[in-house]
Design a protein around this motif. Structure first.
Motif, mmCIF file in Angstrom:
data_model
loop_
_atom_site.group_PDB
_atom_site.id
_atom_site.type_symbol
_atom_site.label_atom_id
_atom_site.label_comp_id
_atom_site.label_asym_id
_atom_site.label_seq_id
_atom_site.Cartn_x
_atom_site.Cartn_y
_atom_site.Cartn_z
ATOM 1 N N GLY A 163 -13.798 -29.817 22.746
ATOM 2 C CA GLY A 163 -14.261 -29.881 24.181
ATOM 3 C C GLY A 163 -13.145 -30.020 25.179
ATOM 4 N N VAL A 164 -13.669 -29.707 26.374
ATOM 5 C CA VAL A 164 -12.659 -30.010 27.524
ATOM 6 C C VAL A 164 -13.297 -30.862 28.496
ATOM 7 N N ILE A 165 -12.573 -31.632 29.200
ATOM 8 C CA ILE A 165 -13.144 -32.840 30.334
ATOM 9 C C ILE A 165 -12.213 -32.620 31.226
ATOM 10 N N HIS A 166 -12.580 -32.264 32.441
ATOM 11 C CA HIS A 166 -11.431 -32.250 33.436
ATOM 12 C C HIS A 166 -11.979 -32.891 34.849
ATOM 13 N N VAL A 167 -10.932 -33.312 35.519
ATOM 14 C CA VAL A 167 -11.209 -33.800 36.790
ATOM 15 C C VAL A 167 -11.493 -32.725 37.917
ATOM 16 N N LYS A 188 -10.604 -18.524 19.967
ATOM 17 C CA LYS A 188 -11.701 -19.562 20.105
ATOM 18 C C LYS A 188 -12.104 -19.909 21.460
ATOM 19 N N ASN A 189 -13.546 -20.631 21.506
ATOM 20 C CA ASN A 189 -13.885 -20.889 22.890
ATOM 21 C C ASN A 189 -13.948 -22.393 22.785
ATOM 22 N N ALA A 190 -14.051 -22.974 24.074
ATOM 23 C CA ALA A 190 -14.240 -24.475 24.053
ATOM 24 C C ALA A 190 -15.814 -24.570 23.832
ATOM 25 N N VAL A 191 -15.887 -25.565 22.829
ATOM 26 C CA VAL A 191 -17.477 -26.283 22.742
ATOM 27 C C VAL A 191 -18.102 -26.456 23.880
ATOM 28 N N PHE A 192 -17.228 -27.152 25.060
ATOM 29 C CA PHE A 192 -18.023 -27.592 26.240
ATOM 30 C C PHE A 192 -16.769 -27.603 27.233
#
Length: 370
Positions: A163-167, A188-192
């Motif tokens: 997953g990716v969390i970004h500002v 692949k793709n990010a899960v979220f």
């Protein structure tokens, strides 16, 4: 009223040891207070190691270097205002070690207006690399390359659910672009992909999502305290996912802010291993640090040290009366200049300088391991 911080001032404990009055004045605006203050201090301390050593040997062409620093509190608007003061009132010959992507973007219009070089912005934003700005000289790899490398590494060790969390700002968007390229490269793709506010972050909804998604790893794109708070929220929500963050957080201060959540966090690096004394630049920085009573250097200090080496090399090439234009020309003439086991090159078509990327993990002792 803006607070001006001279590296000569005792208030920051950054007193330059040169006996002569400073004659080459360089400006810095950075977040000496606020969410990235710990990292900014370490980067600046690393630069100070080399500048102090240079001044102690007579400076550059007999002239000492003074860094006039202003605190922008990690506020892009204030960064731009500070830069204008440094350029128009302090008459600096160059700007140096700005911190943050939107903050440096706020400075860029002034560079062309006043024909002032900016050396070693402490950001790997692609916008500062392409298209090439004739006044911006980077001393580190791009953030996009870091993010791409991180995804490749995770995939290589069998972590495909990421997953990716970004500002939500230009910095976050830049790293996200690199992450997407990394995902595409491994099929692949990010899960979220979740975003948060730079000034008023809140992970109350994101943390449970991470835990319920079952991701194996999370790329956490952000700075300092925001990332530390986000990791804490993720752990409290019950997720044990591998956390990966980036070189803007490669400081001892960031590790301390993580507290009990530090162990196992992966942090990308854009300079050699800070405890590898076989690397000439690391050995030089380490010895200067030990001579000042420090245990050694951190990755953030190495970034500042490398930046100072490039600054001094440019000043030497610019001659005994360095001007803004002469410094810019001197930088563009640098080709395979050895700064201690790393070669830095610039040309009119390329102002990246270095392209080194590695990964580290925070050990049980709170130190980076590679």
């Amino acid at each position: 009223m803006k607070r001006v911080v001279h590296w000569l001032a005792a208030v920051l404990g950054l007193c330059i040891t040169a006996s002569a009055a400073a004659q080459i004045v360089v400006g810095q605006t950075s977040g000496f207070s606020g969410p990235v203050a710990a990292g900014v201090k370490e980067v600046s301390d690393g630069a100070k190691l080399y500048i102090d050593a240079t001044n102690a040997k007579g400076g550059v062409n007999g002239q000492a270097i003074e860094i006039v620093a202003m605190d922008d509190k990690f506020d892009p608007k204030l960064a731009g205002e500070n830069a204008k003061v440094l350029i128009t009132e302090k008459n600096v010959v160059a700007l140096f070690l700005s911190r943050g992507t939107p903050h440096t973007q706020a400075i860029v219009p002034l560079l062309d207006q006043y024909k002032v070089p900016l050396i070693a912005p402490s950001t790997g934003a692609m916008v500062l690399h392409k298209p090439v700005n004739p006044w911006v000289f980077n001393v580190r790899a791009t953030y996009q390359r870091e993010a791409e490398r991180a995804v490749q590494h995770l995939s290589l060790i069998g972590m495909d659910h990421i997953g990716v969390i970004h500002v939500e700002d230009s910095f976050g968007a830049d790293l996200l672009e690199g992450a997407k390229r990394g995902f595409a490269g491994v099929g692949k793709n990010a899960v979220f992909i979740e975003k948060y506010d730079r000034a008023k972050w809140d992970f109350a909804k994101i943390a449970p999502l991470v835990a319920s998604s079952g991701v194996q790893a999370v790329l956490f794109i952000g700075s300092g305290n925001a990332v530390a708070d986000g990791i804490e929220a993720i752990r409290k929500a019950g997720s044990r996912a591998q956390i990966v963050t980036f070189s803007n957080n490669a400081s001892g201060g960031f590790v301390k802010s993580l507290k009990e959540n530090a162990r196992g966090v992966i942090v990308t690096q854009v300079f050699p291993y800070e405890r590898s004394l076989s690397a000439p630049m690391v050995k030089e920085a380490h010895d200067l640090a030990v001579a000042k009573g420090l245990e050694g250097v951190s990755p953030a200090m190495l970034e500042g040290f490398a930046a100072a080496k490039v600054l001094v090399a440019a000043l030497r090439r610019a001659g005994p009366a360095p001007t803004r234009a002469k410094i810019q020309q001197a930088l563009e003439s640098m080709n395979k200049v050895d700064i201690g086991g790393l070669e830095i090159s610039y040309s009119a078509a390329d102002h990246t300088g270095l392209d080194f990327v590695d990964l580290s993990i925070i050990g049980t002792d709170g130190k980076f391991r590679r």
